[in-house]
Write a protein that holds these residues in place. Structure first.
Motif, PDB file in Angstrom:
ATOM      1  N   MET A 238       0.825  -1.186   0.000  1.00  0.00           N
ATOM      2  CA  MET A 238       0.000   0.000   0.000  1.00  0.00           C
ATOM      3  C   MET A 238       0.875   1.258   0.000  1.00  0.00           C
ATOM      4  O   MET A 238       0.595   2.200  -0.721  1.00  0.00           O
ATOM      5  N   LEU A 239       1.922   1.235   0.820  1.00  0.00           N
ATOM      6  CA  LEU A 239       2.803   2.405   0.859  1.00  0.00           C
ATOM      7  C   LEU A 239       3.496   2.646  -0.473  1.00  0.00           C
ATOM      8  O   LEU A 239       3.724   3.800  -0.850  1.00  0.00           O
ATOM      9  N   GLU A 240       3.818   1.599  -1.186  1.00  0.00           N
ATOM     10  CA  GLU A 240       4.432   1.772  -2.510  1.00  0.00           C
ATOM     11  C   GLU A 240       3.490   2.527  -3.440  1.00  0.00           C
ATOM     12  O   GLU A 240       3.922   3.394  -4.186  1.00  0.00           O
ATOM     13  N   GLN A 241       2.200   2.207  -3.377  1.00  0.00           N
ATOM     14  CA  GLN A 241       1.223   2.916  -4.203  1.00  0.00           C
ATOM     15  C   GLN A 241       1.138   4.386  -3.802  1.00  0.00           C
ATOM     16  O   GLN A 241       1.087   5.261  -4.661  1.00  0.00           O
ATOM     17  N   VAL A 242       1.109   4.641  -2.512  1.00  0.00           N
ATOM     18  CA  VAL A 242       1.048   6.016  -2.021  1.00  0.00           C
ATOM     19  C   VAL A 242       2.287   6.781  -2.478  1.00  0.00           C
ATOM     20  O   VAL A 242       2.183   7.918  -2.966  1.00  0.00           O
ATOM     21  N   LEU A 243       3.448   6.169  -2.335  1.00  0.00           N
ATOM     22  CA  LEU A 243       4.690   6.824  -2.743  1.00  0.00           C
ATOM     23  C   LEU A 243       4.680   7.172  -4.229  1.00  0.00           C
ATOM     24  O   LEU A 243       5.176   8.232  -4.623  1.00  0.00           O
ATOM     25  N   GLN A 244       4.119   6.326  -5.045  1.00  0.00           N
ATOM     26  CA  GLN A 244       4.068   6.590  -6.486  1.00  0.00           C
ATOM     27  C   GLN A 244       3.154   7.763  -6.829  1.00  0.00           C
ATOM     28  O   GLN A 244       3.382   8.453  -7.813  1.00  0.00           O
ATOM     29  N   GLU A 245       2.140   7.992  -6.010  1.00  0.00           N
ATOM     30  CA  GLU A 245       1.163   9.036  -6.298  1.00  0.00           C
ATOM     31  C   GLU A 245       1.539  10.408  -5.733  1.00  0.00           C
ATOM     32  O   GLU A 245       0.992  11.413  -6.159  1.00  0.00           O
ATOM     33  N   LEU A 246       2.446  10.433  -4.797  1.00  0.00           N
ATOM     34  CA  LEU A 246       2.807  11.703  -4.166  1.00  0.00           C
ATOM     35  C   LEU A 246       3.691  12.563  -5.068  1.00  0.00           C
ATOM     36  O   LEU A 246       4.458  12.034  -5.869  1.00  0.00           O
ATOM     37  N   PRO A 247       3.614  13.877  -4.888  1.00  0.00           N
ATOM     38  CA  PRO A 247       4.564  14.760  -5.570  1.00  0.00           C
ATOM     39  C   PRO A 247       5.983  14.496  -5.054  1.00  0.00           C
ATOM     40  O   PRO A 247       6.153  13.901  -3.974  1.00  0.00           O
ATOM     41  N   PRO A 248       7.003  14.913  -5.786  1.00  0.00           N
ATOM     42  CA  PRO A 248       8.387  14.561  -5.440  1.00  0.00           C
ATOM     43  C   PRO A 248       8.826  14.854  -4.005  1.00  0.00           C
ATOM     44  O   PRO A 248       9.402  13.984  -3.348  1.00  0.00           O
ATOM     45  N   ARG A 249       8.584  16.046  -3.505  1.00  0.00           N
ATOM     46  CA  ARG A 249       9.077  16.381  -2.165  1.00  0.00           C
ATOM     47  C   ARG A 249       8.414  15.545  -1.064  1.00  0.00           C
ATOM     48  O   ARG A 249       9.107  14.942  -0.240  1.00  0.00           O
ATOM     49  N   PRO A 250       7.070  15.476  -1.003  1.00  0.00           N
ATOM     50  CA  PRO A 250       6.450  14.607   0.015  1.00  0.00           C
ATOM     51  C   PRO A 250       6.834  13.143  -0.153  1.00  0.00           C
ATOM     52  O   PRO A 250       6.972  12.413   0.828  1.00  0.00           O
ATOM     53  N   ARG A 251       7.015  12.701  -1.412  1.00  0.00           N
ATOM     54  CA  ARG A 251       7.425  11.318  -1.667  1.00  0.00           C
ATOM     55  C   ARG A 251       8.779  11.042  -1.021  1.00  0.00           C
ATOM     56  O   ARG A 251       8.967  10.028  -0.350  1.00  0.00           O
ATOM     57  N   LEU A 252       9.716  11.957  -1.191  1.00  0.00           N
ATOM     58  CA  LEU A 252      11.040  11.785  -0.610  1.00  0.00           C
ATOM     59  C   LEU A 252      10.983  11.770   0.918  1.00  0.00           C
ATOM     60  O   LEU A 252      11.631  10.947   1.563  1.00  0.00           O
ATOM     61  N   GLU A 253      10.186  12.664   1.504  1.00  0.00           N
ATOM     62  CA  GLU A 253      10.058  12.713   2.967  1.00  0.00           C
ATOM     63  C   GLU A 253       9.472  11.407   3.512  1.00  0.00           C
ATOM     64  O   GLU A 253       9.971  10.862   4.498  1.00  0.00           O
ATOM     65  N   LEU A 254       8.413  10.911   2.877  1.00  0.00           N
ATOM     66  CA  LEU A 254       7.795   9.666   3.334  1.00  0.00           C
ATOM     67  C   LEU A 254       8.738   8.480   3.101  1.00  0.00           C
ATOM     68  O   LEU A 254       8.863   7.611   3.959  1.00  0.00           O
ATOM     69  N   LYS A 255       9.411   8.462   1.968  1.00  0.00           N
ATOM     70  CA  LYS A 255      10.335   7.370   1.664  1.00  0.00           C
ATOM     71  C   LYS A 255      11.441   7.278   2.712  1.00  0.00           C
ATOM     72  O   LYS A 255      11.801   6.183   3.144  1.00  0.00           O
ATOM     73  N   ARG A 256      11.962   8.410   3.151  1.00  0.00           N
ATOM     74  CA  ARG A 256      12.982   8.417   4.206  1.00  0.00           C
ATOM     75  C   ARG A 256      12.465   7.758   5.478  1.00  0.00           C
ATOM     76  O   ARG A 256      13.170   6.976   6.115  1.00  0.00           O
ATOM     77  N   GLN A 257      11.251   8.090   5.854  1.00  0.00           N
ATOM     78  CA  GLN A 257      10.661   7.512   7.056  1.00  0.00           C
ATOM     79  C   GLN A 257      10.439   6.008   6.907  1.00  0.00           C
ATOM     80  O   GLN A 257      10.712   5.235   7.816  1.00  0.00           O
ATOM     81  N   VAL A 258       9.945   5.600   5.753  1.00  0.00           N
ATOM     82  CA  VAL A 258       9.685   4.182   5.510  1.00  0.00           C
ATOM     83  C   VAL A 258      10.992   3.394   5.537  1.00  0.00           C
ATOM     84  O   VAL A 258      11.066   2.325   6.153  1.00  0.00           O
ATOM     85  N   VAL A 259      12.024   3.911   4.899  1.00  0.00           N
ATOM     86  CA  VAL A 259      13.323   3.237   4.887  1.00  0.00           C
ATOM     87  C   VAL A 259      13.865   3.113   6.314  1.00  0.00           C
ATOM     88  O   VAL A 259      14.367   2.060   6.711  1.00  0.00           O
TER      89      VAL A 259
END
Length: 60
Positions: free
Chosen positions: A1-22
């Motif tokens: 589910m998070l992968e889908q969310v990450l794909q839909e987010l704009p670049p900056r929020p995607r990077l912020e969320l990806k850091r947290q997930v990692v």
């Protein structure tokens, strides 16, 4: 589910969320062990966090 969310987010929020997930993935992997019997369990064994054991209990 998070992968889908990450794909839909704009670049900056995607990077912020990806850091947290990692970070959280690394913390979970550091505190658990592989479950050698995961493929025998009733739940979906293809979900990586369900193939981990935490303090002798099933992960997830």
């Amino acid at each position: 589910m998070l992968e889908q969310v990450l794909q839909e987010l704009p670049p900056r929020p995607r990077l912020e969320l990806k850091r947290q997930v990692v970070f959280l993935d690394a913390a979970y992997l550091g505190r658990t062990l592989p479950d050698p019997f995961a493929h025998h369990r009733q739940w979906r064994s293809d979900l990586w966090w369900r193939r981990r054991l935490a303090d002798g209990e099933e992960g997830g």
